[in-house]
Design an enzyme around this catalytic site. Sequence first.
Site, PDB file in Angstrom:
ATOM      1  N   GLY A 284      39.094  88.822 -14.046  1.00  0.00           N
ATOM      2  CA  GLY A 284      39.035  89.702 -12.880  1.00  0.00           C
ATOM      3  C   GLY A 284      38.873  91.150 -13.329  1.00  0.00           C
ATOM      4  O   GLY A 284      38.763  91.446 -14.528  1.00  0.00           O
TER       5      GLY A 284
ATOM      6  N   LEU B  81      41.039  93.707 -13.277  1.00  0.00           N
ATOM      7  CA  LEU B  81      42.147  94.186 -14.102  1.00  0.00           C
ATOM      8  C   LEU B  81      42.273  93.368 -15.388  1.00  0.00           C
ATOM      9  O   LEU B  81      42.469  93.917 -16.473  1.00  0.00           O
ATOM     10  CB  LEU B  81      43.461  94.103 -13.300  1.00  0.00           C
ATOM     11  CG  LEU B  81      44.731  94.439 -14.078  1.00  0.00           C
ATOM     12  CD1 LEU B  81      44.699  95.883 -14.592  1.00  0.00           C
ATOM     13  CD2 LEU B  81      45.972  94.213 -13.210  1.00  0.00           C
TER      14      LEU B  81
ATOM     15  N   ASP C 218      44.293  76.725 -13.126  1.00  0.00           N
ATOM     16  CA  ASP C 218      44.340  76.957 -11.683  1.00  0.00           C
ATOM     17  C   ASP C 218      45.817  77.067 -11.294  1.00  0.00           C
ATOM     18  O   ASP C 218      46.537  76.069 -11.291  1.00  0.00           O
ATOM     19  CB  ASP C 218      43.656  75.793 -10.951  1.00  0.00           C
ATOM     20  CG  ASP C 218      43.714  75.964  -9.444  1.00  0.00           C
ATOM     21  OD1 ASP C 218      44.347  76.941  -8.973  1.00  0.00           O
ATOM     22  OD2 ASP C 218      43.146  75.117  -8.731  1.00  0.00           O
TER      23      ASP C 218
ATOM     24  N   ALA D  19      44.958  86.641  -8.486  1.00  0.00           N
ATOM     25  CA  ALA D  19      45.375  86.820  -7.091  1.00  0.00           C
ATOM     26  C   ALA D  19      44.204  86.544  -6.171  1.00  0.00           C
ATOM     27  O   ALA D  19      43.047  86.552  -6.608  1.00  0.00           O
ATOM     28  CB  ALA D  19      45.865  88.255  -6.870  1.00  0.00           C
TER      29      ALA D  19
ATOM     30  N   THR E 139      42.224  88.371  -3.501  1.00  0.00           N
ATOM     31  CA  THR E 139      42.138  89.819  -3.251  1.00  0.00           C
ATOM     32  C   THR E 139      41.165  90.202  -2.112  1.00  0.00           C
ATOM     33  O   THR E 139      40.886  91.385  -1.929  1.00  0.00           O
ATOM     34  CB  THR E 139      41.719  90.569  -4.537  1.00  0.00           C
ATOM     35  OG1 THR E 139      40.482  90.030  -5.002  1.00  0.00           O
ATOM     36  CG2 THR E 139      42.763  90.451  -5.630  1.00  0.00           C
TER      37      THR E 139
ATOM     38  N   ASP F 298      50.212  98.510  -2.702  1.00  0.00           N
ATOM     39  CA  ASP F 298      50.730  99.474  -1.718  1.00  0.00           C
ATOM     40  C   ASP F 298      50.700  98.893  -0.301  1.00  0.00           C
ATOM     41  O   ASP F 298      51.354  99.423   0.592  1.00  0.00           O
ATOM     42  CB  ASP F 298      49.910 100.782  -1.764  1.00  0.00           C
ATOM     43  CG  ASP F 298      48.422 100.560  -1.516  1.00  0.00           C
ATOM     44  OD1 ASP F 298      47.898  99.491  -1.918  1.00  0.00           O
ATOM     45  OD2 ASP F 298      47.773 101.443  -0.932  1.00  0.00           O
TER      46      ASP F 298
ATOM     47  N   TYR G  99      47.209  89.816   3.434  1.00  0.00           N
ATOM     48  CA  TYR G  99      47.220  90.014   1.984  1.00  0.00           C
ATOM     49  C   TYR G  99      48.517  90.719   1.559  1.00  0.00           C
ATOM     50  O   TYR G  99      49.207  90.277   0.625  1.00  0.00           O
ATOM     51  CB  TYR G  99      45.981  90.824   1.589  1.00  0.00           C
ATOM     52  CG  TYR G  99      45.992  91.375   0.184  1.00  0.00           C
ATOM     53  CD1 TYR G  99      45.725  90.565  -0.918  1.00  0.00           C
ATOM     54  CD2 TYR G  99      46.260  92.728  -0.048  1.00  0.00           C
ATOM     55  CE1 TYR G  99      45.728  91.091  -2.207  1.00  0.00           C
ATOM     56  CE2 TYR G  99      46.257  93.250  -1.333  1.00  0.00           C
ATOM     57  CZ  TYR G  99      45.993  92.434  -2.405  1.00  0.00           C
ATOM     58  OH  TYR G  99      46.007  92.949  -3.672  1.00  0.00           O
TER      59      TYR G  99
ATOM     60  N   TRP H 283      44.313 101.096  -4.552  1.00  0.00           N
ATOM     61  CA  TRP H 283      42.939 101.625  -4.601  1.00  0.00           C
ATOM     62  C   TRP H 283      42.358 101.497  -6.025  1.00  0.00           C
ATOM     63  O   TRP H 283      41.930 102.480  -6.635  1.00  0.00           O
ATOM     64  CB  TRP H 283      42.904 103.087  -4.179  1.00  0.00           C
ATOM     65  CG  TRP H 283      43.347 103.372  -2.773  1.00  0.00           C
ATOM     66  CD1 TRP H 283      44.118 102.596  -1.963  1.00  0.00           C
ATOM     67  CD2 TRP H 283      43.048 104.552  -2.009  1.00  0.00           C
ATOM     68  NE1 TRP H 283      44.327 103.212  -0.762  1.00  0.00           N
ATOM     69  CE2 TRP H 283      43.680 104.410  -0.757  1.00  0.00           C
ATOM     70  CE3 TRP H 283      42.333 105.715  -2.267  1.00  0.00           C
ATOM     71  CZ2 TRP H 283      43.591 105.386   0.244  1.00  0.00           C
ATOM     72  CZ3 TRP H 283      42.259 106.689  -1.276  1.00  0.00           C
ATOM     73  CH2 TRP H 283      42.873 106.521  -0.038  1.00  0.00           C
TER      74      TRP H 283
HETATM   75  N1  LIG Z   1      41.725  95.639  -6.355  1.00  0.00           N
HETATM   76  C1  LIG Z   1      42.608  96.431  -5.763  1.00  0.00           C
HETATM   77  O1  LIG Z   1      42.258  97.462  -5.135  1.00  0.00           O
HETATM   78  C2  LIG Z   1      44.077  96.104  -5.862  1.00  0.00           C
HETATM   79  C3  LIG Z   1      45.006  96.934  -5.188  1.00  0.00           C
HETATM   80  C4  LIG Z   1      46.359  96.652  -5.310  1.00  0.00           C
HETATM   81  C5  LIG Z   1      46.783  95.558  -6.043  1.00  0.00           C
HETATM   82  N2  LIG Z   1      45.869  94.747  -6.672  1.00  0.00           N
HETATM   83  C6  LIG Z   1      46.364  93.598  -7.436  1.00  0.00           C
HETATM   84  O2  LIG Z   1      45.918  93.745  -8.784  1.00  0.00           O
HETATM   85  C7  LIG Z   1      45.780  92.456  -9.376  1.00  0.00           C
HETATM   86  C8  LIG Z   1      44.413  92.356 -10.042  1.00  0.00           C
HETATM   87  O3  LIG Z   1      43.412  92.513  -9.045  1.00  0.00           O
HETATM   88  P1  LIG Z   1      41.851  92.573  -9.405  1.00  0.00           P
HETATM   89  O4  LIG Z   1      41.273  93.732  -8.698  1.00  0.00           O
HETATM   90  O5  LIG Z   1      41.684  92.440 -10.869  1.00  0.00           O
HETATM   91  O6  LIG Z   1      41.378  91.229  -8.670  1.00  0.00           O
HETATM   92  P2  LIG Z   1      40.052  90.348  -8.918  1.00  0.00           P
HETATM   93  O7  LIG Z   1      39.030  91.130  -9.631  1.00  0.00           O
HETATM   94  O8  LIG Z   1      39.747  89.755  -7.576  1.00  0.00           O
HETATM   95  O9  LIG Z   1      40.563  89.205  -9.896  1.00  0.00           O
HETATM   96  C9  LIG Z   1      41.400  88.178  -9.455  1.00  0.00           C
HETATM   97  C10 LIG Z   1      41.359  87.082 -10.480  1.00  0.00           C
HETATM   98  O10 LIG Z   1      42.217  86.025 -10.007  1.00  0.00           O
HETATM   99  C11 LIG Z   1      41.609  84.815 -10.388  1.00  0.00           C
HETATM  100  N3  LIG Z   1      42.043  83.701  -9.546  1.00  0.00           N
HETATM  101  C12 LIG Z   1      41.818  83.509  -8.232  1.00  0.00           C
HETATM  102  N4  LIG Z   1      42.322  82.317  -7.851  1.00  0.00           N
HETATM  103  C13 LIG Z   1      42.885  81.748  -8.944  1.00  0.00           C
HETATM  104  C14 LIG Z   1      43.544  80.533  -9.177  1.00  0.00           C
HETATM  105  N5  LIG Z   1      43.758  79.632  -8.207  1.00  0.00           N
HETATM  106  N6  LIG Z   1      43.988  80.267 -10.431  1.00  0.00           N
HETATM  107  C15 LIG Z   1      43.776  81.148 -11.428  1.00  0.00           C
HETATM  108  N7  LIG Z   1      43.144  82.322 -11.272  1.00  0.00           N
HETATM  109  C16 LIG Z   1      42.702  82.626 -10.032  1.00  0.00           C
HETATM  110  C17 LIG Z   1      40.126  85.051 -10.191  1.00  0.00           C
HETATM  111  O11 LIG Z   1      39.438  84.110 -11.002  1.00  0.00           O
HETATM  112  P3  LIG Z   1      38.155  83.292 -10.467  1.00  0.00           P
HETATM  113  O12 LIG Z   1      37.077  84.322 -10.379  1.00  0.00           O
HETATM  114  O13 LIG Z   1      37.954  82.274 -11.525  1.00  0.00           O
HETATM  115  O14 LIG Z   1      38.547  82.730  -9.135  1.00  0.00           O
HETATM  116  C18 LIG Z   1      39.973  86.488 -10.704  1.00  0.00           C
HETATM  117  O15 LIG Z   1      39.695  86.521 -12.074  1.00  0.00           O
HETATM  118  C19 LIG Z   1      46.027  91.446  -8.262  1.00  0.00           C
HETATM  119  O16 LIG Z   1      47.370  91.016  -8.325  1.00  0.00           O
HETATM  120  C20 LIG Z   1      45.813  92.256  -6.996  1.00  0.00           C
HETATM  121  O17 LIG Z   1      46.544  91.712  -5.917  1.00  0.00           O
HETATM  122  C21 LIG Z   1      44.524  95.008  -6.597  1.00  0.00           C
END
Ligand SMILES: NC(=O)c1ccc[n+]([C@@H]2O[C@H](COP(=O)([O-])OP(=O)(O)OC[C@H]3O[C@@H](n4cnc5c(N)ncnc54)[C@H](OP(=O)(O)O)[C@@H]3O)[C@@H](O)[C@H]2O)c1
Length: 280
Positions: free
Chosen positions: A9, A11, A35, A59, A61, A102, A126, A151
């Site tokens: 993902g 992060l 998974d 997560a 997202t 947040d 979410y 963000w």
């Molecule tokens: N993005 C934001 O603005 C934001 C803001 C606040 C908090 N966060 C938090 O920051 C963290 C990282 O977010 P991100 O932006 O990196 O999200 P992301 O790019 O959407 O990455 C999420 C990852 O979770 C994996 N995933 C989804 N379902 C899964 C499952 N069943 N088993 C194992 N892996 C699974 C996805 O893999 P696949 O592609 O293989 O499904 C993907 O690699 C999360 O906890 C998110 O809630 C993000």
Amino acid sequence: MILLTGGNGQLGTELRHLLDEQGVEYVSTDSKELDITDAEKTMAFIVNLKPEVIYHCAAYTAVDKAEDEGKELDEKINVDGTRNVAEAAKAVGATLVYISTDYVFDGTKKDDMYKTDDQTNPQNEYGRTKLLGEQIVQEIMEKYYIIRTSWVFGQYGHNFVFTMQKLAETRDQLTVVDDQFGRPTWTRTLAEFMVFVINEKAPYGIYHLSNDNSCNWYQFAKEILKNSTTEILPVDSSKFPQKATRPKYSVMDLSKTKALGFEIPTWEKALDDMLSSIEK
Ligand SMILES: NC(=O)c1ccc[n+]([C@@H]2O[C@H](COP(=O)([O-])OP(=O)(O)OC[C@H]3O[C@@H](n4cnc5c(N)ncnc54)[C@H](OP(=O)(O)O)[C@@H]3O)[C@@H](O)[C@H]2O)c1
């Protein structure tokens, strides 16, 4: 050994790059290898690996989809998946780093930043499932870090910075909402903090990590496109109806994080550094 969930993902990829630079060994997984919604397999995988640290970046997202067609999956990944990871982490005595948001806050606390122990009150699905994830981690684990962020932007994913840049390629004018305030966060700063809490053996608990200074989306867009000829105009969010309600004000207090001695760059500096690292 260190384990990453969601390692491909936005992060997770940043964290992998940081660990590579530091020469730290880890096992990175994504939904294909692990998974997290499969309780038995998650337990078996983690018991077999016996990691000391789990960076739980996986997560659901898709904030707007979580309101309807993604609702079930959001619950399954963010609630059940987090429970599965936490139970397995506890079984092997691992420290868990859980990333939250947040959006656990309702955004009504104007003019005073949200502290880590402030009342939560998520306004969208979410945010609700991420908060349940926090509560599960707190119930099951003793050795945990819950890091709330906001963000998020970075080199390795879809995010607001790239959306603005792409739109500016074909448009002379863009309108961006100016009535939602928060703190942008560079994945690099967040990944560095995730590693910092482990290395420095910070006290377990909840932390807030975003870049310093705050802004609204219009101000963020202006900074992203400061060298572009595209004109950015502020609008009210009522002009951009979205399925999920966003907090109007979600500036999180960073003092607990700073008190650990972790230096937090401003979002303007972080953005600058990210854009120049892409150019290189
Ligand atoms: N993005 C934001 O603005 C934001 C803001 C606040 C908090 N966060 C938090 O920051 C963290 C990282 O977010 P991100 O932006 O990196 O999200 P992301 O790019 O959407 O990455 C999420 C990852 O979770 C994996 N995933 C989804 N379902 C899964 C499952 N069943 N088993 C194992 N892996 C699974 C996805 O893999 P696949 O592609 O293989 O499904 C993907 O690699 C999360 O906890 C998110 O809630 C993000």
